[in-house]
Write an enzyme that holds these catalytic residues in place. Structure first.
Site, PDB file in Angstrom:
ATOM      1  N   ASP A  51       0.839  -1.165  -0.055  1.00 28.98           N
ATOM      2  CA  ASP A  51      -0.030   0.051  -0.102  1.00 28.98           C
ATOM      3  C   ASP A  51       0.815   1.296  -0.006  1.00 28.98           C
ATOM      4  O   ASP A  51       0.296   2.500  -0.377  1.00 28.98           O
ATOM      5  CB  ASP A  51      -1.256   0.018   1.176  1.00 28.98           C
ATOM      6  CG  ASP A  51      -0.467  -0.005   2.644  1.00 28.98           C
ATOM      7  OD1 ASP A  51       0.844  -0.172   2.624  1.00 28.98           O
ATOM      8  OD2 ASP A  51      -1.326   0.148   3.632  1.00 28.98           O
ATOM      9  N   SER A  52       2.251   0.904   0.090  1.00 32.14           N
ATOM     10  CA  SER A  52       3.278   2.000   0.026  1.00 32.14           C
ATOM     11  C   SER A  52       2.776   2.816  -1.700  1.00 32.14           C
ATOM     12  O   SER A  52       3.398   3.981  -1.737  1.00 32.14           O
ATOM     13  CB  SER A  52       4.594   1.717  -0.015  1.00 32.14           C
ATOM     14  OG  SER A  52       4.679   0.624  -0.802  1.00 32.14           O
ATOM     15  N   ASP A  90      -1.055  -6.373  -0.537  1.00 30.51           N
ATOM     16  CA  ASP A  90      -1.022  -5.826   0.682  1.00 30.51           C
ATOM     17  C   ASP A  90      -2.554  -5.208   1.131  1.00 30.51           C
ATOM     18  O   ASP A  90      -3.165  -4.321   0.212  1.00 30.51           O
ATOM     19  CB  ASP A  90      -0.245  -4.575   0.802  1.00 30.51           C
ATOM     20  CG  ASP A  90       0.246  -4.118   1.866  1.00 30.51           C
ATOM     21  OD1 ASP A  90      -0.076  -4.518   3.148  1.00 30.51           O
ATOM     22  OD2 ASP A  90       1.104  -3.178   2.314  1.00 30.51           O
ATOM     23  N   LYS A 120      -1.031  -9.460   2.744  1.00 33.51           N
ATOM     24  CA  LYS A 120      -0.355  -8.994   3.989  1.00 33.51           C
ATOM     25  C   LYS A 120      -1.309  -8.069   4.907  1.00 33.51           C
ATOM     26  O   LYS A 120      -2.048  -7.387   4.174  1.00 33.51           O
ATOM     27  CB  LYS A 120       1.019  -8.176   3.671  1.00 33.51           C
ATOM     28  CG  LYS A 120       1.674  -7.674   4.952  1.00 33.51           C
ATOM     29  CD  LYS A 120       3.040  -7.154   4.244  1.00 33.51           C
ATOM     30  CE  LYS A 120       3.120  -5.831   3.909  1.00 33.51           C
ATOM     31  NZ  LYS A 120       2.607  -4.660   4.641  1.00 33.51           N
ATOM     32  N   GLU A 122      -1.509  -5.663   8.564  1.00 30.83           N
ATOM     33  CA  GLU A 122      -0.465  -4.809   9.528  1.00 30.83           C
ATOM     34  C   GLU A 122      -1.193  -5.153  10.916  1.00 30.83           C
ATOM     35  O   GLU A 122      -2.433  -5.234  10.960  1.00 30.83           O
ATOM     36  CB  GLU A 122      -0.453  -3.668   9.346  1.00 30.83           C
ATOM     37  CG  GLU A 122       0.318  -3.039   8.102  1.00 30.83           C
ATOM     38  CD  GLU A 122       0.539  -1.717   7.928  1.00 30.83           C
ATOM     39  OE1 GLU A 122      -0.041  -0.591   9.033  1.00 30.83           O
ATOM     40  OE2 GLU A 122       0.901  -0.917   6.736  1.00 30.83           O
ATOM     41  N   GLU A 189       9.368  -4.246  10.673  1.00 31.95           N
ATOM     42  CA  GLU A 189       9.730  -2.875  10.039  1.00 31.95           C
ATOM     43  C   GLU A 189      10.147  -2.008  11.380  1.00 31.95           C
ATOM     44  O   GLU A 189       9.367  -1.900  12.264  1.00 31.95           O
ATOM     45  CB  GLU A 189       8.472  -2.258   9.428  1.00 31.95           C
ATOM     46  CG  GLU A 189       8.795  -0.983   8.837  1.00 31.95           C
ATOM     47  CD  GLU A 189       7.820  -0.281   7.850  1.00 31.95           C
ATOM     48  OE1 GLU A 189       6.968  -1.124   7.468  1.00 31.95           O
ATOM     49  OE2 GLU A 189       8.011   0.710   7.406  1.00 31.95           O
TER      50      GLU A 189
END
Ligand code: KIV
Length: 272
Positions: A51-52, A90, A120, A122, A189
Protein backbone atom coordinates in the site's frame (compact mmCIF):
# COMPACT_ATOMS: atom_id res chain seq x y z
CA UNK A 1 13.26 -28.06 -31.80
CA UNK A 2 12.55 -25.39 -29.22
CA UNK A 3 13.19 -26.15 -25.56
CA UNK A 4 10.81 -24.52 -23.15
CA UNK A 5 12.16 -23.93 -19.65
CA UNK A 6 9.49 -24.49 -17.02
CA UNK A 7 9.55 -21.75 -14.41
CA UNK A 8 8.54 -22.91 -10.95
CA UNK A 9 6.65 -20.41 -8.81
CA UNK A 10 8.09 -19.54 -5.39
CA UNK A 11 5.57 -20.61 -2.76
CA UNK A 12 5.10 -20.11 0.95
CA UNK A 13 6.68 -23.56 1.37
CA UNK A 14 9.74 -22.47 -0.65
CA UNK A 15 10.57 -19.60 1.68
CA UNK A 16 9.95 -21.72 4.75
CA UNK A 17 12.39 -24.31 3.36
CA UNK A 18 14.89 -21.52 2.67
CA UNK A 19 14.69 -20.49 6.32
CA UNK A 20 15.28 -24.13 7.31
CA UNK A 21 18.43 -24.22 5.17
CA UNK A 22 19.64 -20.80 6.38
CA UNK A 23 19.22 -19.33 2.86
CA UNK A 24 18.24 -15.65 2.76
CA UNK A 25 15.62 -14.40 0.32
CA UNK A 26 14.79 -11.01 -1.22
CA UNK A 27 11.44 -9.25 -1.44
CA UNK A 28 10.75 -5.94 -3.22
CA UNK A 29 7.62 -3.94 -3.76
CA UNK A 30 6.17 -3.60 -7.27
CA UNK A 31 3.10 -1.74 -8.49
CA UNK A 32 3.07 -2.10 -12.28
CA UNK A 33 3.63 -4.60 -15.11
CA UNK A 34 7.02 -3.48 -16.52
CA UNK A 35 8.66 -3.26 -13.10
CA UNK A 36 7.25 -6.66 -12.12
CA UNK A 37 8.71 -8.22 -15.30
CA UNK A 38 12.22 -6.89 -14.57
CA UNK A 39 12.21 -7.73 -10.85
CA UNK A 40 10.84 -11.22 -11.53
CA UNK A 41 13.44 -11.91 -14.22
CA UNK A 42 16.18 -10.60 -11.89
CA UNK A 43 15.21 -13.36 -9.43
CA UNK A 44 13.57 -11.63 -6.48
CA UNK A 45 11.66 -14.30 -4.55
CA UNK A 46 8.66 -12.22 -3.40
CA UNK A 47 6.92 -9.22 -4.98
CA UNK A 48 4.82 -7.23 -2.54
CA UNK A 49 2.19 -4.96 -4.03
CA UNK A 50 2.47 -2.66 -1.03
CA UNK A 51 0.00 0.00 0.00
CA UNK A 52 3.14 2.16 -0.16
CA UNK A 53 1.84 2.61 -3.74
CA UNK A 54 -0.18 5.46 -2.19
CA UNK A 55 2.98 7.39 -1.31
CA UNK A 56 5.50 6.49 -4.01
CA UNK A 57 3.17 6.25 -7.04
CA UNK A 58 -0.08 8.05 -6.24
CA UNK A 59 1.43 11.02 -4.39
CA UNK A 60 -0.46 10.79 -1.07
CA UNK A 61 1.46 11.66 2.09
CA UNK A 62 0.48 8.45 3.88
CA UNK A 63 -0.87 5.00 3.00
CA UNK A 64 -4.26 5.73 4.57
CA UNK A 65 -6.15 6.94 1.44
CA UNK A 66 -5.35 3.76 -0.52
CA UNK A 67 -8.48 1.73 -1.37
CA UNK A 68 -9.22 -1.89 -2.23
CA UNK A 69 -9.87 -0.79 -5.83
CA UNK A 70 -6.39 0.82 -6.00
CA UNK A 71 -4.81 -2.35 -4.64
CA UNK A 72 -6.69 -4.72 -6.95
CA UNK A 73 -5.79 -2.56 -9.97
CA UNK A 74 -2.05 -2.55 -9.17
CA UNK A 75 -1.95 -6.20 -8.06
CA UNK A 76 -3.50 -7.29 -11.38
CA UNK A 77 -0.73 -5.48 -13.28
CA UNK A 78 2.02 -7.04 -11.13
CA UNK A 79 0.51 -10.54 -11.44
CA UNK A 80 0.46 -10.20 -15.24
CA UNK A 81 4.19 -9.41 -15.18
CA UNK A 82 5.26 -12.19 -12.82
CA UNK A 83 6.10 -15.81 -13.64
CA UNK A 84 8.26 -16.94 -10.74
CA UNK A 85 7.97 -14.65 -7.71
CA UNK A 86 5.35 -15.12 -5.02
CA UNK A 87 2.94 -12.17 -5.40
CA UNK A 88 1.61 -10.75 -2.14
CA UNK A 89 -1.20 -8.16 -2.10
CA UNK A 90 -1.20 -5.67 0.76
CA UNK A 91 -4.59 -5.20 2.44
CA UNK A 92 -5.25 -1.46 2.66
CA UNK A 93 -6.46 0.53 5.66
CA UNK A 94 -10.09 -0.31 6.59
CA UNK A 95 -10.24 -3.42 4.39
CA UNK A 96 -9.77 -5.83 7.33
CA UNK A 97 -10.45 -3.84 10.52
CA UNK A 98 -14.28 -3.55 10.46
CA UNK A 99 -15.41 -7.15 10.37
CA UNK A 100 -13.86 -10.57 9.94
CA UNK A 101 -16.28 -11.49 7.13
CA UNK A 102 -15.42 -8.36 5.17
CA UNK A 103 -11.71 -9.04 5.73
CA UNK A 104 -12.02 -12.60 4.37
CA UNK A 105 -13.96 -11.36 1.33
CA UNK A 106 -11.41 -8.62 0.63
CA UNK A 107 -8.49 -11.03 1.06
CA UNK A 108 -10.19 -13.38 -1.38
CA UNK A 109 -10.40 -10.64 -4.02
CA UNK A 110 -6.57 -10.45 -4.13
CA UNK A 111 -6.42 -14.12 -5.17
CA UNK A 112 -9.62 -14.42 -7.20
CA UNK A 113 -9.56 -11.13 -9.15
CA UNK A 114 -5.98 -9.93 -8.97
CA UNK A 115 -3.92 -13.13 -9.30
CA UNK A 116 -1.93 -12.80 -6.05
CA UNK A 117 -0.92 -15.89 -4.09
CA UNK A 118 -1.04 -14.32 -0.61
CA UNK A 119 -2.04 -11.19 1.31
CA UNK A 120 -0.32 -9.07 3.95
CA UNK A 121 -1.94 -7.23 6.80
CA UNK A 122 -0.58 -5.03 9.58
CA UNK A 123 -0.98 -5.49 13.32
CA UNK A 124 -0.44 -7.78 16.29
CA UNK A 125 -2.77 -9.72 18.59
CA UNK A 126 -5.71 -7.51 17.50
CA UNK A 127 -5.58 -9.08 14.01
CA UNK A 128 -5.01 -12.67 15.20
CA UNK A 129 -8.64 -13.70 14.70
CA UNK A 130 -8.82 -12.10 11.23
CA UNK A 131 -5.55 -13.83 10.32
CA UNK A 132 -6.89 -17.19 11.52
CA UNK A 133 -10.09 -16.82 9.45
CA UNK A 134 -8.32 -15.69 6.27
CA UNK A 135 -5.88 -18.61 6.57
CA UNK A 136 -8.85 -20.96 7.20
CA UNK A 137 -10.27 -19.79 3.86
CA UNK A 138 -7.10 -21.06 2.17
CA UNK A 139 -5.40 -17.67 1.78
CA UNK A 140 -1.80 -17.39 2.99
CA UNK A 141 -1.21 -14.38 5.27
CA UNK A 142 2.02 -12.42 5.70
CA UNK A 143 1.96 -10.59 9.06
CA UNK A 144 3.55 -7.17 9.71
CA UNK A 145 4.80 -5.87 13.10
CA UNK A 146 6.91 -2.99 14.42
CA UNK A 147 6.30 0.23 12.52
CA UNK A 148 2.92 -0.38 10.91
CA UNK A 149 2.35 2.67 8.66
CA UNK A 150 -1.47 2.38 8.67
CA UNK A 151 -1.28 3.22 12.43
CA UNK A 152 0.99 6.22 11.92
CA UNK A 153 -1.31 8.55 13.86
CA UNK A 154 -1.56 6.17 16.79
CA UNK A 155 2.21 5.61 16.80
CA UNK A 156 2.85 9.37 16.66
CA UNK A 157 4.97 9.26 13.50
CA UNK A 158 7.27 6.97 11.53
CA UNK A 159 9.48 5.92 14.46
CA UNK A 160 11.53 2.89 15.50
CA UNK A 161 9.35 0.47 17.52
CA UNK A 162 10.17 -2.11 20.20
CA UNK A 163 12.69 -0.04 22.12
CA UNK A 164 12.73 -0.89 25.83
CA UNK A 165 11.88 -4.19 27.54
CA UNK A 166 8.07 -3.85 27.63
CA UNK A 167 7.74 -2.77 23.99
CA UNK A 168 10.15 -5.50 22.83
CA UNK A 169 8.29 -8.15 24.85
CA UNK A 170 4.98 -7.09 23.33
CA UNK A 171 6.32 -7.41 19.76
CA UNK A 172 7.81 -10.83 20.59
CA UNK A 173 4.46 -11.98 22.03
CA UNK A 174 2.57 -10.64 19.00
CA UNK A 175 4.96 -12.48 16.67
CA UNK A 176 4.23 -15.79 18.43
CA UNK A 177 0.47 -15.13 18.43
CA UNK A 178 0.49 -14.43 14.68
CA UNK A 179 2.58 -17.51 13.95
CA UNK A 180 0.11 -19.55 15.99
CA UNK A 181 -2.78 -17.91 14.06
CA UNK A 182 -1.30 -19.34 10.84
CA UNK A 183 0.73 -16.50 9.28
CA UNK A 184 3.32 -17.95 6.87
CA UNK A 185 5.82 -15.11 7.34
CA UNK A 186 6.32 -11.91 9.28
CA UNK A 187 7.51 -8.47 8.18
CA UNK A 188 9.43 -6.64 10.91
CA UNK A 189 9.64 -2.93 10.17
CA UNK A 190 11.91 -0.51 12.04
CA UNK A 191 12.78 -2.55 15.09
CA UNK A 192 16.21 -2.85 16.76
CA UNK A 193 18.34 -5.53 15.11
CA UNK A 194 18.84 -7.53 18.34
CA UNK A 195 15.09 -7.79 18.82
CA UNK A 196 14.67 -8.91 15.18
CA UNK A 197 17.37 -11.55 15.73
CA UNK A 198 15.59 -12.85 18.83
CA UNK A 199 12.21 -13.01 17.06
CA UNK A 200 13.75 -14.67 13.99
CA UNK A 201 15.38 -17.30 16.18
CA UNK A 202 12.22 -18.09 18.08
CA UNK A 203 9.83 -18.51 15.11
CA UNK A 204 9.53 -21.38 12.64
CA UNK A 205 8.11 -18.99 10.01
CA UNK A 206 10.50 -16.66 8.12
CA UNK A 207 10.92 -13.03 9.15
CA UNK A 208 11.40 -10.30 6.54
CA UNK A 209 13.16 -7.17 7.71
CA UNK A 210 12.86 -3.56 6.63
CA UNK A 211 14.95 -1.45 8.97
CA UNK A 212 15.31 -4.49 11.21
CA UNK A 213 18.94 -5.47 10.63
CA UNK A 214 20.73 -8.37 9.02
CA UNK A 215 19.47 -11.27 11.12
CA UNK A 216 16.03 -11.56 9.51
CA UNK A 217 15.50 -14.48 7.12
CA UNK A 218 14.67 -12.14 4.22
CA UNK A 219 14.82 -8.43 3.45
CA UNK A 220 12.36 -6.06 1.77
CA UNK A 221 12.71 -2.54 0.39
CA UNK A 222 10.32 -0.25 -1.42
CA UNK A 223 11.54 -0.41 -5.02
CA UNK A 224 11.18 3.36 -5.59
CA UNK A 225 13.41 3.99 -2.54
CA UNK A 226 16.19 1.58 -3.54
CA UNK A 227 16.24 2.76 -7.17
CA UNK A 228 16.23 6.48 -6.33
CA UNK A 229 12.76 7.16 -7.74
CA UNK A 230 11.27 8.69 -4.58
CA UNK A 231 13.06 11.69 -3.10
CA UNK A 232 10.49 13.18 -0.72
CA UNK A 233 12.24 11.50 2.22
CA UNK A 234 14.71 8.64 2.65
CA UNK A 235 14.58 6.56 5.82
CA UNK A 236 17.92 5.56 7.42
CA UNK A 237 17.44 1.90 6.46
CA UNK A 238 17.16 2.60 2.71
CA UNK A 239 20.21 1.84 0.59
CA UNK A 240 19.98 3.53 -2.80
CA UNK A 241 21.30 1.13 -5.43
CA UNK A 242 20.55 3.53 -8.31
CA UNK A 243 19.60 7.10 -9.12
CA UNK A 244 16.85 6.51 -11.68
CA UNK A 245 15.31 9.98 -11.24
CA UNK A 246 18.68 11.55 -12.10
CA UNK A 247 18.97 9.36 -15.22
CA UNK A 248 15.41 10.15 -16.32
CA UNK A 249 16.05 13.87 -15.85
CA UNK A 250 19.21 13.70 -18.00
CA UNK A 251 17.44 11.73 -20.75
CA UNK A 252 14.50 14.14 -20.83
CA UNK A 253 16.79 17.19 -20.91
CA UNK A 254 18.56 15.64 -23.98
CA UNK A 255 15.21 14.95 -25.65
CA UNK A 256 13.94 18.51 -25.08
CA UNK A 257 17.17 19.96 -26.39
CA UNK A 258 17.12 17.76 -29.55
CA UNK A 259 13.46 18.59 -30.22
CA UNK A 260 14.23 22.29 -29.97
CA UNK A 261 17.37 22.07 -32.15
CA UNK A 262 15.70 19.83 -34.75
CA UNK A 263 18.22 17.00 -34.13
CA UNK A 264 15.27 14.71 -33.31
CA UNK A 265 13.72 13.06 -35.25
CA UNK A 266 16.57 12.36 -37.68
CA UNK A 267 16.12 10.11 -40.74
CA UNK A 268 16.84 6.96 -38.71
CA UNK A 269 13.67 7.65 -36.74
CA UNK A 270 11.51 8.79 -39.68
CA UNK A 271 9.68 6.97 -42.50
CA UNK A 272 11.44 7.80 -45.79
O1 KIV B 1 3.48 -1.15 1.76
C1 KIV B 1 4.65 -1.56 1.77
O2 KIV B 1 5.44 -1.32 0.86
C2 KIV B 1 5.08 -2.36 2.92
C3 KIV B 1 6.53 -2.71 3.01
C4 KIV B 1 7.31 -1.53 3.40
C5 KIV B 1 6.78 -3.86 3.90
O3 KIV B 1 4.29 -2.69 3.74
Amino acid sequence: MSTQIKITRVTTATIREMKGKGEKFAMLTAYDYPTAVVLDEAGVEILLVGDSVGMVVLGYDSTLPVTMEDMIHHTKAVSRGTKRALVVGDMPFMSYQCSVDEAVRNAGRFLQEAGAQAVKLEGGREVAEVTRRIVAAGIPVMAHLGLTPQSVHQLGGYKVQGKGDAAARRIMEDAKILEEAGAFSLVLECVPKDLAREITGSLAIPTIGIGAGVHCDGQVLVVHDMLGMFDRFTPKFVKKYENINGRIREAVISYISEVKSGAFPDDAHSFL
